[in-house]
Scaffold this active site. Sequence first.
Site, PDB file in Angstrom:
ATOM      1  N   GLY A  38       0.831  -1.203   0.000  1.00 44.61           N
ATOM      2  CA  GLY A  38       0.000   0.000   0.000  1.00 44.61           C
ATOM      3  C   GLY A  38       0.862   1.248   0.000  1.00 44.61           C
TER       4      GLY A  38
ATOM      5  CB  THR B 115      17.659   9.302  -4.921  1.00 44.46           C
ATOM      6  OG1 THR B 115      16.620   8.345  -5.139  1.00 44.46           O
ATOM      7  CG2 THR B 115      18.314   9.675  -6.232  1.00 44.46           C
ATOM      8  NE  ARG B 116      18.010  15.599  -4.411  1.00 46.02           N
ATOM      9  CZ  ARG B 116      17.290  16.696  -4.480  1.00 46.02           C
ATOM     10  NH1 ARG B 116      17.071  17.419  -3.402  1.00 46.02           N
ATOM     11  NH2 ARG B 116      16.789  17.093  -5.638  1.00 46.02           N
TER      12      ARG B 116
ATOM     13  NE  ARG C 130      -2.117  -4.314  -1.606  1.00 45.88           N
ATOM     14  CZ  ARG C 130      -1.738  -3.827  -0.433  1.00 45.88           C
ATOM     15  NH1 ARG C 130      -0.770  -4.376   0.253  1.00 45.88           N
ATOM     16  NH2 ARG C 130      -2.354  -2.762   0.077  1.00 45.88           N
ATOM     17  CB  CYS C 131       4.137  -8.399  -7.315  1.00 48.67           C
ATOM     18  SG  CYS C 131       4.989  -9.546  -8.394  1.00 48.67           S
TER      19      CYS C 131
ATOM     20  CG  ASP D 188       3.277  -7.257   7.418  1.00 48.54           C
ATOM     21  OD1 ASP D 188       2.749  -6.645   6.462  1.00 48.54           O
ATOM     22  OD2 ASP D 188       2.653  -8.049   8.143  1.00 48.54           O
TER      23      ASP D 188
ATOM     24  CB  THR E 242       2.879   0.490   6.290  1.00 47.45           C
ATOM     25  OG1 THR E 242       1.539   0.177   6.669  1.00 47.45           O
ATOM     26  CG2 THR E 242       3.790   0.218   7.476  1.00 47.45           C
TER      27      THR E 242
ATOM     28  CG  ASP F  57      -1.599  -0.623   8.091  1.00 49.40           C
ATOM     29  OD1 ASP F  57      -2.481   0.236   7.870  1.00 49.40           O
ATOM     30  OD2 ASP F  57      -1.409  -1.604   7.357  1.00 49.40           O
TER      31      ASP F  57
ATOM     32  CG  ASP G 116       1.447  -3.174  10.481  1.00 48.80           C
ATOM     33  OD1 ASP G 116       2.351  -2.488   9.959  1.00 48.80           O
ATOM     34  OD2 ASP G 116       0.742  -3.959   9.823  1.00 48.80           O
TER      35      ASP G 116
ATOM     36  NE  ARG H 211      -2.313  -5.385   4.747  1.00 50.06           N
ATOM     37  CZ  ARG H 211      -1.351  -6.197   4.378  1.00 50.06           C
ATOM     38  NH1 ARG H 211      -1.009  -7.218   5.128  1.00 50.06           N
ATOM     39  NH2 ARG H 211      -0.741  -6.018   3.243  1.00 50.06           N
TER      40      ARG H 211
ATOM     41  CE  LYS I 233     -19.957  12.729  25.075  1.00 47.49           C
ATOM     42  NZ  LYS I 233     -18.924  11.752  24.795  1.00 47.49           N
ATOM     43  CG  ASN I 234     -27.413  15.323  20.688  1.00 44.76           C
ATOM     44  OD1 ASN I 234     -26.235  15.196  20.363  1.00 44.76           O
ATOM     45  ND2 ASN I 234     -28.110  16.424  20.490  1.00 44.76           N
TER      46      ASN I 234
ATOM     47  CD  GLU J  80      -8.574  -2.364   6.957  1.00 44.24           C
ATOM     48  OE1 GLU J  80      -9.174  -2.093   5.910  1.00 44.24           O
ATOM     49  OE2 GLU J  80      -7.325  -2.395   7.027  1.00 44.24           O
TER      50      GLU J  80
ATOM     51  NE  ARG K 286     -28.080   8.333   8.143  1.00 41.51           N
ATOM     52  CZ  ARG K 286     -29.228   7.920   8.658  1.00 41.51           C
ATOM     53  NH1 ARG K 286     -29.258   6.856   9.426  1.00 41.51           N
ATOM     54  NH2 ARG K 286     -30.357   8.552   8.418  1.00 41.51           N
TER      55      ARG K 286
HETATM   56  P1  ATP Z   1       0.895  -2.558   3.624  1.00 42.77           P
HETATM   57  O1  ATP Z   1       1.177  -2.822   5.077  1.00 42.77           O
HETATM   58  O2  ATP Z   1       0.793  -1.120   3.320  1.00 42.77           O
HETATM   59  O3  ATP Z   1      -0.241  -3.346   3.071  1.00 42.77           O
HETATM   60  P2  ATP Z   1       2.780  -4.525   2.682  1.00 42.77           P
HETATM   61  O4  ATP Z   1       4.196  -4.395   2.277  1.00 42.77           O
HETATM   62  O5  ATP Z   1       2.512  -5.347   3.897  1.00 42.77           O
HETATM   63  O6  ATP Z   1       2.211  -3.054   2.818  1.00 42.77           O
HETATM   64  P3  ATP Z   1       1.686  -6.590   0.965  1.00 42.77           P
HETATM   65  O7  ATP Z   1       0.726  -6.498  -0.156  1.00 42.77           O
HETATM   66  O8  ATP Z   1       1.397  -7.512   2.080  1.00 42.77           O
HETATM   67  O9  ATP Z   1       1.915  -5.091   1.474  1.00 42.77           O
HETATM   68  O10 ATP Z   1       3.121  -7.020   0.374  1.00 42.77           O
HETATM   69  C1  ATP Z   1       3.693  -6.317  -0.712  1.00 42.77           C
HETATM   70  C2  ATP Z   1       4.342  -7.283  -1.671  1.00 42.77           C
HETATM   71  O11 ATP Z   1       5.390  -7.997  -1.007  1.00 42.77           O
HETATM   72  C3  ATP Z   1       3.434  -8.380  -2.204  1.00 42.77           C
HETATM   73  O12 ATP Z   1       2.614  -7.936  -3.244  1.00 42.77           O
HETATM   74  C4  ATP Z   1       4.465  -9.402  -2.681  1.00 42.77           C
HETATM   75  O13 ATP Z   1       5.025  -9.011  -3.914  1.00 42.77           O
HETATM   76  C5  ATP Z   1       5.544  -9.282  -1.588  1.00 42.77           C
HETATM   77  N1  ATP Z   1       5.326 -10.335  -0.583  1.00 42.77           N
HETATM   78  C6  ATP Z   1       4.422 -10.369   0.419  1.00 42.77           C
HETATM   79  N2  ATP Z   1       4.478 -11.522   1.113  1.00 42.77           N
HETATM   80  C7  ATP Z   1       5.426 -12.268   0.511  1.00 42.77           C
HETATM   81  C8  ATP Z   1       5.960 -13.582   0.723  1.00 42.77           C
HETATM   82  N3  ATP Z   1       5.508 -14.371   1.704  1.00 42.77           N
HETATM   83  N4  ATP Z   1       6.933 -13.998  -0.098  1.00 42.77           N
HETATM   84  C9  ATP Z   1       7.404 -13.223  -1.091  1.00 42.77           C
HETATM   85  N5  ATP Z   1       6.941 -11.996  -1.355  1.00 42.77           N
HETATM   86  C10 ATP Z   1       5.971 -11.504  -0.571  1.00 42.77           C
END
Ligand code: ATP
Length: 327
Positions: free
Chosen positions: A15, A28-29, A76-77, A107, A130, A132, A134, A176, A218-219, A227, A251
């Site tokens: 995220g 970078t710098r 996310r991959c 994480d 992040t 979060d 966390d 999360r 209080k009303n 979440e 609401r």
């Molecule tokens: P946020 O806390 O903001 O959601 P995040 O880094 O925890 O951020 P994720 O979507 O959980 O977000 O992870 C980001 C990317 O890290 C995944 O899309 C994936 O490419 C890689 N990743 C997550 N878990 C694993 C895993 N167990 N092994 C290899 N790659 C991972």
Amino acid sequence: MSANLKIIGVLTSGGDAPGMNAAIRAVTRAAIGQGIRVKAIYRGYKGLIDGEVTEFTSQDVSGIIQRGGTIIKSARCTEFQTREGREKAYQTILKEQIDALVVIGGDGTFTGGRLFAQEYDIPVIGLPGTIDNDLWGTDATIGYDTSLSTITECIDKLRDTATSHERIFLVEVMGRDAGFLTLNAAIAGGCEAAIIPERTSVMEQIEDAIGNGRRKSKNSAIVLVQEHAVEGGANAVAQMVEKEHPEYSTRVTVLGHLQRGGSPTAFDRILASRMGVAAIQALLDGQRNVMVGIQNDDIVLVPLSKAIHQKKDVKEDKWQAMLTLSI
Ligand code: ATP
């Protein structure tokens, strides 16, 4: 300078969080200042697999410290979670002659980075990016302060409407598995209750909020709902309230992606800048597979394994403060 450190790669993953750009700029710098070349990898691990890599100059990161999101995009991959995917990513590392990686994310990003580092013997430094907050081992993550301010601003606005209409507002907040954003926003926004995963007292808190509200005439009430604290989120809590208290109308407001955007606060910009510089220093010092954290305003290095696996607890005094002040 470490003789092996000629080119570093930097990516943002998971995220997006406000302050990621400030971190990219700092990495970078700081690197260029040490004579290290920087290659930006677009779209997180996806870009590493697909070879979406561009070399950055100092000018490429001009004018971005105040911008939310991430100029090098995030993704996310799932492919990176496979051995084949990571092998492809390593081919990009070889082709681009990248000697070390700085990964900015949460994480999941660290879990992937750590695995990659172990499999291919490449140094990885994690920057906690992040909203979060966390991750264990750091008092704050990049983006958390900005998000907290945004949520507080939203609560202030909702308060105007809530008091005008005598309703219970249930506001769903991101996080999360963690309740840091929700609990802190509840304190800052003067909310009547906070439903968070770390504490299980949903109806108890609602009853207190309603009961205390009556006593104080209080009303209206604003209840924050993390979440994932209750299955079904704020909508489910609204149904519970209406079932038990049909006299109250509820609401639901889901803040959603509003919570991620916007210009980073000064706090987040400074945090990201310090962490980015520290990441390069850590690599020069021969560090690997650590997260840069902040504790008591000091930069610290925390093993990625600990940052990922150790559980960060909400502070009991904050929980008590929220309860005490919600009457
Ligand atoms: P946020 O806390 O903001 O959601 P995040 O880094 O925890 O951020 P994720 O979507 O959980 O977000 O992870 C980001 C990317 O890290 C995944 O899309 C994936 O490419 C890689 N990743 C997550 N878990 C694993 C895993 N167990 N092994 C290899 N790659 C991972």
